[in-house]
Motif scaffolding. Structure first.
Motif, mmCIF file in Angstrom:
data_model
loop_
_atom_site.group_PDB
_atom_site.id
_atom_site.type_symbol
_atom_site.label_atom_id
_atom_site.label_comp_id
_atom_site.label_asym_id
_atom_site.label_seq_id
_atom_site.Cartn_x
_atom_site.Cartn_y
_atom_site.Cartn_z
ATOM 1 N N ASP A 62 34.860 38.878 36.147
ATOM 2 C CA ASP A 62 35.619 37.524 35.642
ATOM 3 C C ASP A 62 33.727 36.956 35.243
ATOM 4 O OD1 ASP A 62 37.026 36.308 33.463
ATOM 5 O OD2 ASP A 62 36.663 34.710 35.424
ATOM 6 N N ARG A 63 32.916 36.917 36.330
ATOM 7 C CA ARG A 63 31.950 36.467 36.248
ATOM 8 C C ARG A 63 30.704 36.804 35.384
ATOM 9 N NH1 ARG A 63 31.117 31.496 39.412
ATOM 10 N NH2 ARG A 63 32.819 31.429 40.995
ATOM 11 N N LEU A 64 30.980 38.275 34.958
ATOM 12 C CA LEU A 64 29.538 39.012 34.772
ATOM 13 C C LEU A 64 30.597 38.892 32.989
ATOM 14 C CD1 LEU A 64 30.123 41.739 36.928
ATOM 15 C CD2 LEU A 64 28.043 40.738 36.798
ATOM 16 N N ASN A 65 31.556 39.274 32.896
ATOM 17 C CA ASN A 65 32.325 39.270 31.369
ATOM 18 C C ASN A 65 31.662 37.513 30.563
ATOM 19 O OD1 ASN A 65 33.361 41.376 30.635
ATOM 20 N ND2 ASN A 65 35.376 40.596 31.845
ATOM 21 N N SER A 66 31.975 36.531 31.205
ATOM 22 C CA SER A 66 31.551 35.300 31.041
ATOM 23 C C SER A 66 30.368 34.981 30.593
ATOM 24 C CB SER A 66 31.770 34.402 31.943
ATOM 25 O OG SER A 66 33.507 34.263 32.218
ATOM 26 N N MET A 67 29.442 35.527 31.864
ATOM 27 C CA MET A 67 27.487 36.164 31.473
ATOM 28 C C MET A 67 27.567 36.299 30.355
ATOM 29 S SD MET A 67 24.696 37.523 34.156
ATOM 30 C CE MET A 67 25.496 38.497 33.509
ATOM 31 N N CYS A 68 27.833 37.578 29.754
ATOM 32 C CA CYS A 68 27.852 38.387 28.895
ATOM 33 C C CYS A 68 28.459 37.700 27.472
ATOM 34 C CB CYS A 68 28.370 39.647 28.989
ATOM 35 S SG CYS A 68 28.119 40.404 29.987
#
Length: 251
Positions: free
Chosen positions: A81-87
Motif C-alpha cells: 500500500d505504501r508503494l502504491n501511494s508513493m507511485c
C-alpha cells in the motif's frame, strides 16, 4: 534519456511490489507510469513473478533495456500500500529523482509490526485454527507453541539461505515430530487438530489468489508460474507433515 540509475530504482519499486504479494499488472502499471512521468516516450515491459524486463525509449529515439530478477516472496500488504501511494505521489507532483530514491528507501526500512507482535499473532492463529477444526484447549496450546517454533525455523532457514521448499518441508517435518512427542507426553488430545493449526500458518493462500487474478487479467505465464510455486509450497508442507506422521514415533 531517462537516467539508468533512476530506471534501476523504478525497477526495484516494481520488484518490491511483486515481493510483497502484488499482482503483475500492478507492478507493470507502476513502472510504466513513473517512467513516462519522467520523460520516457514509450515503455515496453515483460513481467512475470520472478523477472521484470523493460525497454525505455526517449523522444530522440535512444533506448535502454534493463532486467531485474525477483527473488523470493513474502506477504506485506502494508508495504504494498505504501508503494502504491508513493507511485501516485510521484506521478502527480514529479519530485526530484533523489527525493524518489530517498522516499523509496524509507519505505524499505520501515517496520510495519515489531517482532513480538508477530509472534503473538502466530500463537493466536495456530491456536484458533486448531480449535476451529475440533481441537481442545490443550491442542490449541500445543499448536500455538509449535506454530511459533515453525515460524522461527523458517526464519533461521531463510537467514542461512536454505532453499525455500526444502526449508518448508524440513520445518514441517520437525514440527510434526514435536506434535507427536506432545501427544506421547499427554499434552495434546488430537494430533490432526494440532498439525492443522500449524499448516494454516504457511499455506500459500495469497499465492493461489494472485495466480488466479493474473490469469484472469490475461497474464497467463505469470499466473501459471505463481500457481506452480503455490502448488509446490503446498506439496512441501504436506510432505513434511506426512513424513513426520508416517515415519515418526508410531502415533
Amino acid at each position: 534519456m531517462t537516467e539508468e540509475r533512476f530506471i534501476d530504482t523504478v525497477l526495484e519499486i516494481g520488484s518490491q511490489m511483486l515481493l510483497c504479494g502484488g499482482e503483475v499488472y500492478r507492478a507493470e502499471e507502476a513502472v510504466t507510469r513513473i517512467l513516462k512521468a519522467y520523460g520516457a516516450a514509450s515503455v515496453e515491459m515483460f513481467v512475470v513473478s520472478t523477472c521484470i524486463i523493460v525497454t525505455v525509449t526517449d523522444k530522440q529515439g535512444g533506448y535502454i533495456t534493463k532486467t531485474k530478477n525477483v527473488h523470493g516472496h513474502e506477504t506485506d500488504l502494508d508495504k504494498l500500500d505504501r508503494l502504491n501511494s508513493m507511485c501516485r505521489v510521484i506521478c502527480n507532483i514529479r519530485p526530484s529523482r533523489a527525493e524518489v530514491e530517498r522516499y523509496f528507501h524509507q519505505i524499505l526500512q520501515y517496520k510495519t509490526y515489531p517482532g513480538w507482535l508477530k509472534n503473538i499473532v502466530y500463537l493466536i492463529i495456530s491456536a484458533a485454527f486448531s480449535m476451529f477444526f475440533g481441537g481442545s484447549a490443550r491442542d490449541a496450546a500445543v499448536s500455538a507453541v509449535l506454530g511459533l517454533l515453525l515460524m522461527a525455523l523458517l526464519k533461521i532457514c531463510k537467514k542461512l539461505d536454505v532453499n525455500s521448499l526444502f526449508s518448508i518441508a524440513l520445518s514441517s517435518y520437525i514440527c510434526g515430530l514435536l506434535a507427536q512427542g506432545a501427544m506421547r507426553l499427554g499434552l495434546g488430545e488430537h494430533l490432526d487438530s494440532i498439525i492443522i493449526g500449524n499448516i494454516m500458518l504457511i499455506i500459500p493462500g495469497l499465492a493461489f489468489t494472485n495466480a488466479a487474478r493474473d490469469m484472469i487479467g490475461g497474464d497467463i505465464m505469470s499466473g501459471m508460474l505463481r500457481l506452480m510455486d503455490a502448488a509446490l509450497t503446498a506439496v512441501a508442507v504436506s510432505v513434511g507433515f506426512a513424513f513426520a506422521v508416517r515415519f515418526g514415533w508410531g502415533m
